[in-house]
Design a protein around this motif. Structure first.
Motif, mmCIF file in Angstrom:
data_model
loop_
_atom_site.group_PDB
_atom_site.id
_atom_site.type_symbol
_atom_site.label_atom_id
_atom_site.label_comp_id
_atom_site.label_asym_id
_atom_site.label_seq_id
_atom_site.Cartn_x
_atom_site.Cartn_y
_atom_site.Cartn_z
ATOM 1 N N GLY A 102 -38.942 6.282 11.334
ATOM 2 C CA GLY A 102 -39.392 7.701 11.702
ATOM 3 C C GLY A 102 -38.770 9.214 11.679
ATOM 4 O O GLY A 102 -39.232 10.137 11.651
ATOM 5 N N ALA A 103 -38.511 9.159 9.857
ATOM 6 C CA ALA A 103 -38.200 10.179 9.105
ATOM 7 C C ALA A 103 -39.534 10.730 8.240
ATOM 8 O O ALA A 103 -39.156 12.205 8.256
ATOM 9 C CB ALA A 103 -36.733 10.300 8.780
ATOM 10 N N CYS A 104 -40.282 10.421 7.844
ATOM 11 C CA CYS A 104 -40.825 10.633 6.896
ATOM 12 C C CYS A 104 -42.514 11.085 7.194
ATOM 13 O O CYS A 104 -43.050 11.643 6.354
ATOM 14 C CB CYS A 104 -40.781 9.421 5.299
ATOM 15 S SG CYS A 104 -41.742 8.393 5.706
ATOM 16 N N GLY A 105 -42.523 10.263 8.454
ATOM 17 C CA GLY A 105 -44.412 10.536 8.797
ATOM 18 C C GLY A 105 -45.203 9.136 7.869
ATOM 19 O O GLY A 105 -46.559 9.873 8.309
ATOM 20 N N ALA A 106 -44.995 8.639 7.648
ATOM 21 C CA ALA A 106 -45.146 8.325 5.987
ATOM 22 C C ALA A 106 -46.818 7.196 6.677
ATOM 23 O O ALA A 106 -47.911 7.062 6.867
ATOM 24 C CB ALA A 106 -45.095 7.258 5.246
ATOM 25 N N CYS A 107 -45.895 6.516 8.086
ATOM 26 C CA CYS A 107 -46.494 5.369 9.018
ATOM 27 C C CYS A 107 -47.530 6.268 9.946
ATOM 28 O O CYS A 107 -47.692 4.870 10.363
ATOM 29 C CB CYS A 107 -45.492 4.770 9.359
ATOM 30 S SG CYS A 107 -45.010 4.750 10.569
ATOM 31 N N CYS A 132 -43.540 2.682 12.488
ATOM 32 C CA CYS A 132 -42.208 2.030 12.486
ATOM 33 C C CYS A 132 -41.391 2.332 13.291
ATOM 34 O O CYS A 132 -40.441 1.470 13.355
ATOM 35 C CB CYS A 132 -41.621 2.472 10.896
ATOM 36 S SG CYS A 132 -41.280 4.312 11.663
ATOM 37 N N LEU A 139 -46.104 6.665 15.273
ATOM 38 C CA LEU A 139 -45.157 6.428 14.194
ATOM 39 C C LEU A 139 -45.133 5.060 14.256
ATOM 40 O O LEU A 139 -44.641 4.474 15.085
ATOM 41 C CB LEU A 139 -44.026 6.262 14.253
ATOM 42 C CG LEU A 139 -43.467 8.492 13.534
ATOM 43 C CD1 LEU A 139 -42.496 8.693 13.754
ATOM 44 C CD2 LEU A 139 -44.935 9.254 12.285
ATOM 45 N N HIS A 159 -46.094 2.986 5.074
ATOM 46 C CA HIS A 159 -44.277 3.250 4.545
ATOM 47 C C HIS A 159 -43.739 3.503 4.181
ATOM 48 O O HIS A 159 -43.942 3.567 2.674
ATOM 49 C CB HIS A 159 -43.957 1.721 6.133
ATOM 50 C CG HIS A 159 -43.476 1.062 5.230
ATOM 51 N ND1 HIS A 159 -44.840 0.497 4.671
ATOM 52 C CD2 HIS A 159 -42.454 0.381 4.941
ATOM 53 C CE1 HIS A 159 -44.066 -0.734 3.792
ATOM 54 N NE2 HIS A 159 -42.901 -0.920 3.572
ATOM 55 N N SER A 160 -42.357 4.191 4.521
ATOM 56 C CA SER A 160 -41.666 5.060 3.190
ATOM 57 C C SER A 160 -39.812 4.582 4.166
ATOM 58 O O SER A 160 -39.303 3.068 4.195
ATOM 59 C CB SER A 160 -42.146 5.833 2.995
ATOM 60 O OG SER A 160 -40.831 6.256 2.195
ATOM 61 N N CYS A 161 -39.575 5.175 4.668
ATOM 62 C CA CYS A 161 -37.846 4.918 5.475
ATOM 63 C C CYS A 161 -38.032 4.445 6.871
ATOM 64 O O CYS A 161 -36.624 3.987 6.537
ATOM 65 C CB CYS A 161 -38.095 6.603 5.832
ATOM 66 S SG CYS A 161 -39.287 6.673 7.450
ATOM 67 N N ARG A 162 -39.289 3.640 7.499
ATOM 68 C CA ARG A 162 -39.254 2.708 8.232
ATOM 69 C C ARG A 162 -38.083 3.523 9.798
ATOM 70 O O ARG A 162 -37.747 2.791 10.665
ATOM 71 C CB ARG A 162 -38.397 1.706 7.717
ATOM 72 C CG ARG A 162 -39.376 0.877 6.930
ATOM 73 C CD ARG A 162 -39.288 -0.786 6.285
ATOM 74 N NE ARG A 162 -37.708 -0.812 6.007
ATOM 75 C CZ ARG A 162 -37.286 -0.758 6.141
ATOM 76 N NH1 ARG A 162 -37.191 -2.571 6.555
ATOM 77 N NH2 ARG A 162 -35.849 -1.081 5.691
HETATM 78 S S1 FES Z 1 -41.992 4.776 7.582
HETATM 79 FE FE1 FES Z 1 -41.062 6.993 7.705
HETATM 80 S S2 FES Z 1 -41.834 7.299 10.109
HETATM 81 FE FE2 FES Z 1 -42.624 5.688 9.891
#
Ligand code: FES
Ligand SMILES: Cc1cc2nc3c(=O)[nH]c(=O)nc-3n(C[C@H](O)[C@H](O)[C@H](O)COP(=O)(O)OP(=O)(O)OC[C@H]3O[C@@H](n4cnc5c(N)ncnc54)[C@H](O)[C@@H]3O)c2cc1C
Length: 340
Positions: free
Chosen positions: A40-45, A77, A75, A35-38
Motif C-alpha cells: 500500500g505504499a507505492c501506488g503502482a497497483c 495489493c 489498491l 505492482h511493486s511494494c505490495r
Molecule cells: S504494490 Fe505498492 S501500493 Fe500496491
C-alpha cells in the motif's frame, strides 16, 4: 468464500478468496498486474473497480486519496473481494510459469561500491533452480518475520547467484547489519522473484531508463538482459545521484555505451561538490529527461529509485510529454511496512 473476478484489459477471469488480495489472486492465476511494494505504499497497483464491492484494506490517503476512492479506484495489493468483481488494471500480462520460492542463500561476496552502497552477492542452492525476470526483486526474510525488499542487479542468464546493491539507511535495521556485521558465508533467507518491473520484450518502442541511486540495480539487470538477447531497441539510461560517488558503477555504464548498439548513457548529479570536478549534466534526473525529450508519446519509460523521483517522473512525463500511462513502468523504493 471465493468470488469470480473479471479483469480488463484482455478479458481475463480468475477466482479470488475473500481473505486474499486481488493482486495475490491474480498472480496465483498467472496474471501479472503492475505492482511493486505490495503493502500500500507505492501506488503502482492502483486500478479501477468497475463493478462489485471490495474491502479496501489498510490504505493511506497519500496513495489512495478520497477523490480517487470515490471515483472507483482501489489498491489491488490491499483490496479483498466482497462480491464478484469487474476490474480495470493499467496493464495485464501473462506471468508465465516462474514460481515464487522461499530459499536459503549464502553471502559469497561483499564489496563496498560507494561509502553507502554495498554489493552483496548471494549464492543460491545448487539443488533448486531459481528463475526470475530482469528487473524483479526479492524480499530478504528477517528472523522475526519482517521483510526487506532489494532488486536483483544481475540478469537471469547468470544463473546460480543473485547480486544486490544495498544503500545504507541511517538507523536501518537490515542495511545497518549489512555494513556492520554481515560477513561472507553468512546464511540468509529470501522470497522471490517479486514485482512486475521488467522489460516488455514484445514492444519495439525506444526505451528511456531512469535510475536514482541504487535504483540502478534493476536497470543494470534489464540492460544486461537486453544485451544478452541482442535487442536492437534504442535505449537511453539517465542515472541520477547526489554526487559522483553515488554513480557507483559509472564506468560499467560508460562501457555499455561503447559495447551496446543504440545504447546511450547520461549521468546526472544533483549536488556535485567541487571535489567531484563534474563537467557533466546537473540537476534532477527526471528533469534531464524532460530537457532532452519534447515528446515521449512513442517511448517506453522504466524508472526506479526513491518514491519522490518516481512520482516526479511519472507525473511530468505523463502530463507534459504525452507518455501514455501504460508505457510507464516503475519500482519505487518505498520503506518496509514494519508490521510484515
Ligand atoms: S504494490 Fe505498492 S501500493 Fe500496491
Ligand atoms: C520493490 C523494492 C525494491 C527495492 N530495491 C532496493 C535496492 O535494490 N537497493 C536499495 O538500496 N534499496 C532498495 N529498496 C529499499 C529498501 O527495501 C529499504 O531501504 C530497506 O528496506 C531498508 O531496510 P532497513 O532495515 O535498513 O531500514 P528500516 O529499519 O526498515 O528503516 C529505518 C528507518 O529508515 C527509514 N527508511 C527505510 N528505508 C528507507 C529508504 N529506502 N529511504 C529513506 N528512508 C528509509 C524507515 O522509515 C525508518 O524510519 C527497495 C524497496 C522496494 C519496495
Amino acid at each position: 468464500m471465493s468470488y469470480e473476478i473479471s479483469l480488463q484489459p484482455g478479458n481475463h477471469h480468475f477466482r479470488a478468496d475473500a481473505d486474499e488480495t486481488i493482486l495475490e489472486a491474480a498472480l496465483s492465476a498467472g496474471l501479472l498486474l503492475p505492482h511493486s511494494c505490495r503493502d500500500g505504499a507505492c501506488g503502482a497497483c492502483k486500478g479501477k473497480v468497475l463493478a462489485g464491492e471490495v474491502d479496501y484494506g489498510n490504505v493511506t490517503e497519500g496513495t489512495l486519496p478520497p477523490d480517487e476512492r470515490e471515483a472507483g479506484y482501489a489498491l489491488f495489493c490491499c483490496a479483498r473481494p466482497r462480491s464478484d468483481l469487474t476490474l480495470q488494471a493499467r496493464t495485464v500480462t501473462r506471468a508465465g510459469d516462474i514460481p515464487v520460492k522461499k530459499l536459503p542463500c549464502r553471502v559469497q561476496k561483499l564489496q563496498r561500491l560507494a561509502p553507502d552502497v554495498m554489493l552483496i552477492d548471494l549464492k543460491l542452492p545448487a539443488s533448486e533452480a531459481f528463475q526470475f525476470r530482469a528487473g524483479q526483486y526479492i524480499d530478504i526474510l528477517l528472523a522475526d518475520g519482517q521483510r526487506r525488499s532489494f532488486s536483483i542487479a544481475n540478469a537471469p542468464h547468470e544463473a546460480g547467484h543473485v547480486q544486490l546493491h544495498v544503500r545504507r539507511i541511517d538507523g536501518g535495521r537490515f542495511t545497518g547489519q549489512v555494513f556492520e556485521t554481515m560477513k561472507e558465508k553468512d546464511i540468509l533467507r529470501f522470497e522471490g522473484p517479486l514485482g512486475g518491473f521488467c522489460l516488455r520484450e514484445d514492444s519495439t518502442r525506444p526505451v528511456v531508463l531512469v535510475a536514482g541511486g541504487t535504483g540502478f540495480a534493476p536497470i543494470k539487470a534489464i540492460v544486461e538482459h537486453a544485451r544478452h538477447t541482442g535487442t536492437t531497441r534504442p535505449m537511453t539510461l539517465y542515472w541520477g545521484s547526489r554526487d559522483r560517488a553515488g554513480l557507483y558503477l559509472d564506468e560499467l555504464a560508460r562501457n555499455w555505451q561503447d559495447e551496446i548498439p543504440g545504447f546511450s548513457y547520461v549521468p546526472v548529479l544533483s549536488e556535485a561538490t567541487a571535489e567531484d570536478a563534474w563537467s557533466g549534466r546537473k540537476g534532477l534526473v527526471h528533469q534531464a529527461v524532460l530537457d532532452d525529450h519534447a515528446d515521449l508519446s512513442a517511448h517506453e519509460v522504466y524508472a526506479c529509485g526513491a518514491p519522490a523521483m518516481v512520482d516526479a517522473a511519472r507525473s511530468s512525463f505523463l502530463a507534459t510529454r504525452g507518455l501514455p500511462e501504460e508505457h510507464f513502468f516503475a519500482d519505487a523504493f518505498t520503506f518496509a511496512n514494519q508490521t510484515n
